[in-house]
Design an enzyme around this catalytic site. Structure first.
Site, PDB file in Angstrom:
ATOM      1  N   SER A 132      -6.703 -11.972 -11.110  1.00 23.07           N
ATOM      2  CA  SER A 132      -5.660 -11.014 -11.740  1.00 23.07           C
ATOM      3  C   SER A 132      -4.215 -11.185 -10.931  1.00 23.07           C
ATOM      4  O   SER A 132      -4.494 -11.879  -9.881  1.00 23.07           O
ATOM      5  CB  SER A 132      -6.005  -9.660 -11.865  1.00 23.07           C
ATOM      6  OG  SER A 132      -4.919  -8.944 -12.237  1.00 23.07           O
ATOM      7  N   TYR A 156      -8.899  -1.911  -8.215  1.00 22.14           N
ATOM      8  CA  TYR A 156      -8.797  -3.305  -8.829  1.00 22.14           C
ATOM      9  C   TYR A 156      -8.411  -4.309  -8.029  1.00 22.14           C
ATOM     10  O   TYR A 156      -8.877  -5.384  -8.050  1.00 22.14           O
ATOM     11  CB  TYR A 156      -7.719  -2.780 -10.096  1.00 22.14           C
ATOM     12  CG  TYR A 156      -7.974  -4.121 -11.049  1.00 22.14           C
ATOM     13  CD1 TYR A 156      -8.867  -3.869 -11.954  1.00 22.14           C
ATOM     14  CD2 TYR A 156      -6.775  -4.990 -11.084  1.00 22.14           C
ATOM     15  CE1 TYR A 156      -8.688  -5.096 -12.755  1.00 22.14           C
ATOM     16  CE2 TYR A 156      -6.670  -5.826 -11.893  1.00 22.14           C
ATOM     17  CZ  TYR A 156      -7.709  -6.053 -12.907  1.00 22.14           C
ATOM     18  OH  TYR A 156      -7.647  -7.141 -13.790  1.00 22.14           O
TER      19      TYR A 156
END
Length: 287
Positions: A146, A159
């Site tokens: 990401s 995350y």
């Protein structure tokens, strides 16, 4: 390495029922791959498989419903795939989940679930399926990290931790698997227009009145089409690229982080100050 050949090979794809994963499934079928599609959403997964059957009736499409936060489910997928597909051309670890909230606003269980889906599942599947990848000459592995595997903004502790871990594992595997003729691509998407932001859970400690405003703000940042992102990923696989950044929302922060290893944190904080306060955190993520 020689270019990756999609046609006539089997690809295993996680997170295949929506977003980038759904578009990857369509793209892989169009390029001639047979598919093993994994997702927790049985209904949406069935719809994806049905569409592929209509458009590409010659493709073999197998669906496996699994909760990748569960070790038993992950092990079950690996066991079944190894038994039915001893030779695997492509493994794409795409499934992911987000969690909004500062580190002190999320519970250990909430944090662990994100780590299990985003890092433990790819690690376990890759480890278990390496024999199948090695059995297919010119196989390839893709791990979808990401933007938050490049930078680590406030409110994204779980995350970012999971995506940085996946990035590190991928870089090691890129070096280690080269001698086996297996390519490895790490993907860092920016603001992709997917359902991950609207579906993202929030930490138990995040005040209820702060959830929806932050979710709406982040949703506005997710503008890059998932079908375009999927094409870029598959093109990178074909060319055996080690790393691909998708959208300027990933490329610009990556450049800042490399040019200003410490100072970029202040820039990121300033850019997100309207969305991240001492008592709140962004509820969406850039993937």
């Amino acid at each position: 390495m020689t270019p990756y050949l999609f046609a006539g090979r089997t690809a295993l794809l996680t997170g295949a029922a929506s977003g980038i994963g759904e578009q990857l499934a369509y793209g892989l079928a169009a390029r001639g791959s047979d598919l093993v599609l994994v997702d927790v959403d049985a209904a949406r997964l069935k719809d994806v498989a049905a569409r592929i059957d209509r458009v590409h009736p010659g493709r073999s499409v197998q669906t496996l419903v699994a909760d990748l936060s569960s070790r038993a489910d992950v092990d079950g997928v690996a066991t079944q795939v190894l038994a039915e597909h001893p030779s695997l051309g492509l493994l794409i670890n795409n499934a992911g989940m987000a969690l909004g909230g500062r580190f002190d606003q999320v519970t250990v269980d909430e944090f662990e679930k994100v780590m299990n889906v985003n890092f433990r599942a790819p690690f376990l599947l890759t480890h278990a399926l390496l024999p199948a990848l090695k059995a297919a000459p010119g196989a390839h592995l893709v791990n979808v990290s990401s933007l938050f595997g490049l930078i680590a903004p406030a409110g994204q502790s779980a995350y970012s931790a999971s995506k940085f871990a996946l990035r590190g594992l991928s870089q090691v595997l890129h070096a280690e698997l080269a001698d086996d003729g297996i390519g490895v691509t790490t993907v860092h998407p920016g603001g992709i227009r997917t359902r991950i932001a609207e579906n993202a859970p929030v930490g138990s400690g995040v005040p209820a009145e702060e959830v929806e405003p932050n979710r709406k703000i982040f949703a506005k940042l997710l503008t890059y089409p998932p079908d375009k992102a999927a094409r870029q990923i598959l093109d990178a696989v074909a060319k055996r690229k080690a790393r691909v950044l998708i959208a300027s929302s990933a490329k610009v922060p990556d450049l800042l982080a490399r040019l200003l290893p410490v100072a970029h944190e202040r820039i990121v904080r300033a850019a997100t100050s309207a969305r991240v306060s001492k008592s709140s955190a962004p509820q969406g993520v850039a993937r």
